[in-house]
Motif scaffolding. Structure first.
Motif, mmCIF file in Angstrom:
data_model
loop_
_atom_site.group_PDB
_atom_site.id
_atom_site.type_symbol
_atom_site.label_atom_id
_atom_site.label_comp_id
_atom_site.label_asym_id
_atom_site.label_seq_id
_atom_site.Cartn_x
_atom_site.Cartn_y
_atom_site.Cartn_z
ATOM 1 N N TYR A 170 48.074 60.999 -20.022
ATOM 2 C CA TYR A 170 46.635 60.963 -19.786
ATOM 3 C C TYR A 170 45.894 61.973 -20.656
ATOM 4 N N ALA A 171 46.593 62.954 -21.178
ATOM 5 C CA ALA A 171 45.974 63.918 -22.079
ATOM 6 C C ALA A 171 45.387 63.209 -23.290
ATOM 7 N N HIS A 172 46.117 62.228 -23.796
ATOM 8 C CA HIS A 172 45.638 61.485 -24.963
ATOM 9 C C HIS A 172 44.438 60.615 -24.604
ATOM 10 N N GLU A 173 44.506 59.953 -23.436
ATOM 11 C CA GLU A 173 43.398 59.096 -23.004
ATOM 12 C C GLU A 173 42.118 59.885 -22.784
ATOM 13 N N LEU A 174 42.243 61.109 -22.299
ATOM 14 C CA LEU A 174 41.080 61.937 -21.964
ATOM 15 C C LEU A 174 40.720 62.944 -23.051
ATOM 16 N N ASN A 175 41.488 62.951 -24.131
ATOM 17 C CA ASN A 175 41.276 63.898 -25.213
ATOM 18 C C ASN A 175 41.361 65.341 -24.711
ATOM 19 N N LEU A 176 42.346 65.590 -23.854
ATOM 20 C CA LEU A 176 42.625 66.922 -23.312
ATOM 21 C C LEU A 176 44.094 67.236 -23.569
ATOM 22 N N PRO A 177 44.430 67.719 -24.746
ATOM 23 C CA PRO A 177 45.827 67.870 -25.127
ATOM 24 C C PRO A 177 46.657 68.781 -24.224
ATOM 25 N N VAL A 178 46.036 69.638 -23.452
ATOM 26 C CA VAL A 178 46.785 70.555 -22.586
ATOM 27 C C VAL A 178 47.125 69.956 -21.218
ATOM 28 N N LEU A 179 46.538 68.819 -20.881
ATOM 29 C CA LEU A 179 46.737 68.211 -19.565
ATOM 30 C C LEU A 179 48.111 67.565 -19.468
ATOM 31 N N ARG A 180 48.795 67.793 -18.355
ATOM 32 C CA ARG A 180 50.098 67.174 -18.081
ATOM 33 C C ARG A 180 50.062 66.568 -16.681
ATOM 34 N N SER A 181 50.995 65.650 -16.451
ATOM 35 C CA SER A 181 51.131 65.076 -15.106
ATOM 36 C C SER A 181 52.605 65.023 -14.734
ATOM 37 N N TRP A 182 52.854 65.098 -13.435
ATOM 38 C CA TRP A 182 54.207 65.038 -12.915
ATOM 39 C C TRP A 182 54.199 64.128 -11.680
ATOM 40 N N PRO A 183 55.121 63.150 -11.612
ATOM 41 C CA PRO A 183 55.160 62.255 -10.453
ATOM 42 C C PRO A 183 55.880 62.888 -9.268
#
Length: 115
Positions: A57-70
Motif C-alpha cells: 500500500y506504500a506504493h499505492e499511497l505514495n508513502l514509501p515508509v508505510l508497511r502492513s502486516w496481516p
C-alpha cells in the motif's frame, strides 16, 4: 534483535475497539479474546522485525515508509511506520475494506506528525 515500543495512534486504537466490539457482539467473548491475542502477537512481530511488513500500500499511497502486516486467523491488516525510537501504528483495518480510502480517512497521513 532489539524491539521497539509499539505506539498506536488514536485511529488505530479506535479500529481495535471497533473490531473487539464486533467480535463480542457477533461471535462471543472467546473469539474477541482471540482477536486481542492475535493482535498482541502481531505487535510483537512488528516490534522485533519491522522491515518484514509489506510495502504494497506504500506504493499505492505514495508513502514509501508505510508497511502492513496481516494478523493470524483474523482478516485484519496492521499499518505502521518504523520511526527511530518506536513503531507508529496508523490503522488496524479489515482486509476487505478499501484500504487507501480508510487510511486517508485519518486526515493525518504524515509519518512525521505526532500521534
Amino acid at each position: 534483535m532489539k524491539t521497539k515500543p509499539i505506539l498506536p495512534r488514536e485511529s488505530a486504537s479506535r479500529d481495535v475497539e471497533d473490531a473487539v466490539d464486533y467480535y463480542l457482539n457477533e461471535a462471543g467473548e472467546q473469539i474477541a479474546l482471540g482477536f486481542v491475542e492475535a493482535l498482541e502477537q502481531a505487535y510483537l512481530h512488528i516490534a522485533s522485525q519491522p522491515a518484514s511488513g509489506s510495502p504494497r500500500y506504500a506504493h499505492e499511497l505514495n508513502l514509501p515508509v508505510l508497511r502492513s502486516w496481516p494478523m493470524q486467523r483474523y482478516p485484519y491488516l496492521i499499518f505502521y511506520v518504523e520511526l527511530p525510537n518506536h513503531i507508529d501504528i496508523w490503522r488496524v483495518l479489515h482486509g476487505q475494506r478499501d484500504i487507501p480510502v480508510w487510511l486517508h480517512e485519518d486526515n493525518d497521513i504524515s509519518p512525521d506528525t505526532p500521534h
